[in-house]
Design a protein around this motif. Structure first.
Motif, PDB file in Angstrom:
ATOM      1  N   TYR A   1      -7.249 105.303 -67.770  1.00  0.00           N
ATOM      2  CA  TYR A   1      -6.735 106.399 -67.211  1.00  0.00           C
ATOM      3  C   TYR A   1      -7.981 107.629 -67.335  1.00  0.00           C
ATOM      4  O   TYR A   1      -8.544 107.929 -66.460  1.00  0.00           O
ATOM      5  CB  TYR A   1      -5.478 107.172 -67.896  1.00  0.00           C
ATOM      6  CG  TYR A   1      -5.453 108.266 -67.261  1.00  0.00           C
ATOM      7  CD1 TYR A   1      -4.779 108.633 -65.916  1.00  0.00           C
ATOM      8  CD2 TYR A   1      -5.526 109.432 -67.913  1.00  0.00           C
ATOM      9  CE1 TYR A   1      -4.368 109.838 -65.327  1.00  0.00           C
ATOM     10  CE2 TYR A   1      -5.188 110.887 -67.311  1.00  0.00           C
ATOM     11  CZ  TYR A   1      -4.761 110.847 -66.296  1.00  0.00           C
ATOM     12  OH  TYR A   1      -4.375 112.083 -65.702  1.00  0.00           O
ATOM     13  N   LEU A   2      -8.475 107.669 -68.720  1.00  0.00           N
ATOM     14  CA  LEU A   2      -9.423 108.878 -69.066  1.00  0.00           C
ATOM     15  C   LEU A   2     -10.745 108.407 -68.283  1.00  0.00           C
ATOM     16  O   LEU A   2     -11.338 109.460 -67.808  1.00  0.00           O
ATOM     17  CB  LEU A   2      -9.472 108.875 -70.512  1.00  0.00           C
ATOM     18  CG  LEU A   2     -10.386 110.152 -71.003  1.00  0.00           C
ATOM     19  CD1 LEU A   2      -9.973 111.583 -70.494  1.00  0.00           C
ATOM     20  CD2 LEU A   2     -10.649 110.210 -72.318  1.00  0.00           C
ATOM     21  N   PRO A   3     -11.320 107.287 -68.442  1.00  0.00           N
ATOM     22  CA  PRO A   3     -12.708 107.024 -68.114  1.00  0.00           C
ATOM     23  C   PRO A   3     -12.443 107.182 -66.415  1.00  0.00           C
ATOM     24  O   PRO A   3     -13.348 107.645 -65.720  1.00  0.00           O
ATOM     25  CB  PRO A   3     -12.706 105.373 -68.163  1.00  0.00           C
ATOM     26  CG  PRO A   3     -12.062 105.377 -69.464  1.00  0.00           C
ATOM     27  CD  PRO A   3     -10.944 106.134 -69.405  1.00  0.00           C
ATOM     28  N   LEU A   4     -11.196 106.587 -65.692  1.00  0.00           N
ATOM     29  CA  LEU A   4     -11.435 106.671 -64.253  1.00  0.00           C
ATOM     30  C   LEU A   4     -11.086 108.219 -63.833  1.00  0.00           C
ATOM     31  O   LEU A   4     -11.597 108.700 -62.839  1.00  0.00           O
ATOM     32  CB  LEU A   4     -10.014 106.045 -63.892  1.00  0.00           C
ATOM     33  CG  LEU A   4     -10.121 104.312 -64.187  1.00  0.00           C
ATOM     34  CD1 LEU A   4      -9.136 103.612 -63.661  1.00  0.00           C
ATOM     35  CD2 LEU A   4     -11.616 103.921 -63.186  1.00  0.00           C
ATOM     36  N   LEU A   5     -10.356 108.824 -64.759  1.00  0.00           N
ATOM     37  CA  LEU A   5     -10.351 110.493 -64.395  1.00  0.00           C
ATOM     38  C   LEU A   5     -11.751 111.208 -64.379  1.00  0.00           C
ATOM     39  O   LEU A   5     -11.927 112.078 -63.622  1.00  0.00           O
ATOM     40  CB  LEU A   5      -9.234 111.144 -65.565  1.00  0.00           C
ATOM     41  CG  LEU A   5      -9.088 112.608 -65.239  1.00  0.00           C
ATOM     42  CD1 LEU A   5      -8.615 113.124 -63.797  1.00  0.00           C
ATOM     43  CD2 LEU A   5      -8.389 113.154 -66.351  1.00  0.00           C
TER      44      LEU A   5
ATOM     45  N   LEU B   1     -19.843 105.052 -66.876  1.00  0.00           N
ATOM     46  CA  LEU B   1     -18.359 104.523 -67.090  1.00  0.00           C
ATOM     47  C   LEU B   1     -17.876 103.210 -66.130  1.00  0.00           C
ATOM     48  O   LEU B   1     -17.259 102.500 -66.520  1.00  0.00           O
ATOM     49  CB  LEU B   1     -17.627 105.753 -66.607  1.00  0.00           C
ATOM     50  CG  LEU B   1     -17.727 106.746 -67.849  1.00  0.00           C
ATOM     51  CD1 LEU B   1     -16.684 107.979 -67.524  1.00  0.00           C
ATOM     52  CD2 LEU B   1     -17.369 106.102 -69.169  1.00  0.00           C
ATOM     53  N   TRP B   2     -18.574 103.247 -64.920  1.00  0.00           N
ATOM     54  CA  TRP B   2     -18.297 101.870 -64.093  1.00  0.00           C
ATOM     55  C   TRP B   2     -18.484 100.551 -64.664  1.00  0.00           C
ATOM     56  O   TRP B   2     -17.958  99.792 -64.987  1.00  0.00           O
ATOM     57  CB  TRP B   2     -18.866 102.097 -62.790  1.00  0.00           C
ATOM     58  CG  TRP B   2     -17.970 102.623 -61.817  1.00  0.00           C
ATOM     59  CD1 TRP B   2     -18.765 103.666 -61.046  1.00  0.00           C
ATOM     60  CD2 TRP B   2     -16.638 102.622 -61.384  1.00  0.00           C
ATOM     61  NE1 TRP B   2     -17.744 104.260 -60.099  1.00  0.00           N
ATOM     62  CE2 TRP B   2     -16.461 103.506 -60.488  1.00  0.00           C
ATOM     63  CE3 TRP B   2     -15.667 102.122 -61.764  1.00  0.00           C
ATOM     64  CZ2 TRP B   2     -15.210 103.944 -59.878  1.00  0.00           C
ATOM     65  CZ3 TRP B   2     -14.273 102.340 -61.293  1.00  0.00           C
ATOM     66  CH2 TRP B   2     -14.217 103.224 -60.300  1.00  0.00           C
ATOM     67  N   GLY B   3     -19.773 100.618 -65.547  1.00  0.00           N
ATOM     68  CA  GLY B   3     -20.312  99.627 -66.432  1.00  0.00           C
ATOM     69  C   GLY B   3     -19.307  99.317 -67.471  1.00  0.00           C
ATOM     70  O   GLY B   3     -19.031  98.219 -67.782  1.00  0.00           O
ATOM     71  N   VAL B   4     -18.816 100.418 -68.115  1.00  0.00           N
ATOM     72  CA  VAL B   4     -18.226 100.473 -69.315  1.00  0.00           C
ATOM     73  C   VAL B   4     -16.725  99.741 -68.911  1.00  0.00           C
ATOM     74  O   VAL B   4     -15.964  98.928 -69.478  1.00  0.00           O
ATOM     75  CB  VAL B   4     -17.812 101.733 -69.930  1.00  0.00           C
ATOM     76  CG1 VAL B   4     -16.850 101.432 -71.173  1.00  0.00           C
ATOM     77  CG2 VAL B   4     -19.056 102.385 -70.668  1.00  0.00           C
ATOM     78  N   ALA B   5     -16.303 100.170 -67.682  1.00  0.00           N
ATOM     79  CA  ALA B   5     -14.780  99.746 -67.384  1.00  0.00           C
ATOM     80  C   ALA B   5     -15.009  98.215 -66.940  1.00  0.00           C
ATOM     81  O   ALA B   5     -14.396  97.473 -67.378  1.00  0.00           O
ATOM     82  CB  ALA B   5     -14.462 100.399 -66.078  1.00  0.00           C
TER      83      ALA B   5
END
Length: 333
Positions: A83-87, A129-133
């Motif tokens: 939730y937090l990274p996507l937000l 963050l896309w890479g982290v996800a």
């Protein structure tokens, strides 16, 4: 072919398209303070992606919608656990979109500088963050028997996930620099090409480490082929850039990102979200899928509308295919 497998392939294709196209947008935005020496050059950089950035974002909207409809369990677990990274990604994309629209509304330097910062923020955060996800999706996260994420945001900030973020960021920077070199004339073109080669060498090292790690943990023969091809294509793109062949260089970074993301999905299949707690809790293309009737209706809709979307986007790139330079930028009044 089963419809669940078909829709896994479609969603993988959408994410490949998103990263390969939006990736250079993120790269251009992030490089804004490093390549441009004055406001005119900053406007040149922004104008290279101005006609296409919003169309590129459509890919992630469709990918999210397709995941929600085709694999609702995957969507629910992913968006609750991440939730937090996507937000943060969503906020960054909103700020970046506003910056593109409002930067030119007033001539004051402070006004434009603040919106430039929004462009940079809105490019760096998603690129990382896309890479982290996706690294965490492929590696697996703690999921219980009810298919609920049981970790925290700090669970995602593991060494493998952070390395994944650095890989996407560095690849997108290289991709963006290649795109600027392809789309501009004059000094900025030569600076972008030289920077792309340097960034590409860093990206190559990070990507090789990440792909070897991925292959050792969850890879298979198909993902190995995709990863090897990605590395070869990246080196070929850097060689083309060194020879001044910007078109082939950009094709190289485009192909690298497409092959690397494809490799991640090949390593993931048939899971869609592995559980690091217990393999029995993993979400797969079978237990996370919607009903057969839903997938059948979605398939017919995709057959009807996908060619239209692809033709429109191809047309927009063709219309805005020419290079631009500082002499094309009118004076600010």
């Amino acid at each position: 072919m089963e419809l669940t497998t078909l829709w896994f392939i479609i969603i993988a294709f959408l994410w490949v398209g998103y990263f390969a196209l939006e990736g250079f947008d993120f790269g251009v935005g992030t490089l804004l303070p490093f390549l441009a020496r004055n406001d005119t050059e900053r406007r040149v950089m922004i104008n290279t992606i101005g006609p296409v950035w919003d169309g590129n974002e459509v890919w992630v909207l469709v990918a999210g919608g397709a995941t929600f409809a085709a694999f609702p369990e995957w969507y629910a677990t992913l968006f609750s656990g991440f939730y937090l990274p996507l937000l943060l990604i969503l906020v960054a994309l909103i700020l970046r979109g506003l910056a593109f629209e409002y930067r030119h509304k007033r001539p004051e330097a402070k006004w434009q500088a603040n919106w430039d910062r929004a462009i940079i923020f809105g490019s760096v955060i998603p690129a990382f963050l896309w890479g982290v996800a996706f690294a965490n999706i492929v590696r697996g996260v703690p999921i219980d028997a009810d298919f609920e994420f049981t970790g925290t945001v700090f669970t995602l900030l593991n060494p493998y996930g952070l390395l994944g973020g650095m890989v996407t960021l560095s690849l997108f920077l290289t991709h963006g620099a290649m795109f600027i070199a392809l789309k501009t004339v004059g000094d900025i073109r030569h600076r972008a090409r030289a920077l792309a080669i340097k960034l590409g060498l860093v990206a190559a090292v990070l990507a090789v480490v990440f792909m070897v790690w991925t292959q050792a943990d969850t890879g298979n023969a198909r993902s190995a082929i995709a990863f090897v091809l990605a590395a070869v294509v990246l080196l070929a793109g850097l060689f083309a850039a060194a020879k001044g062949r910007e078109g082939w260089a950009f094709t190289g970074t485009f192909g690298t990102i497409a092959l690397a993301v494809s490799g991640l999905f090949l390593a993931l299949f048939p899971d869609v979200m592995p559980s690091s707690t217990d393999v029995a809790n993993s979400l797969t293309t079978t237990n996370a899928a919607a009903t057969a009737y839903t997938l059948k209706v979605m398939s017919w809709v995709a057959i009807a509308f996908t060619p239209i979307v692809l033709m429109y986007q191809a047309w927009s790139y063709w219309v805005f295919r020419k290079r631009i330079g500082t002499h094309h930028i009118p004076a600010t009044h």
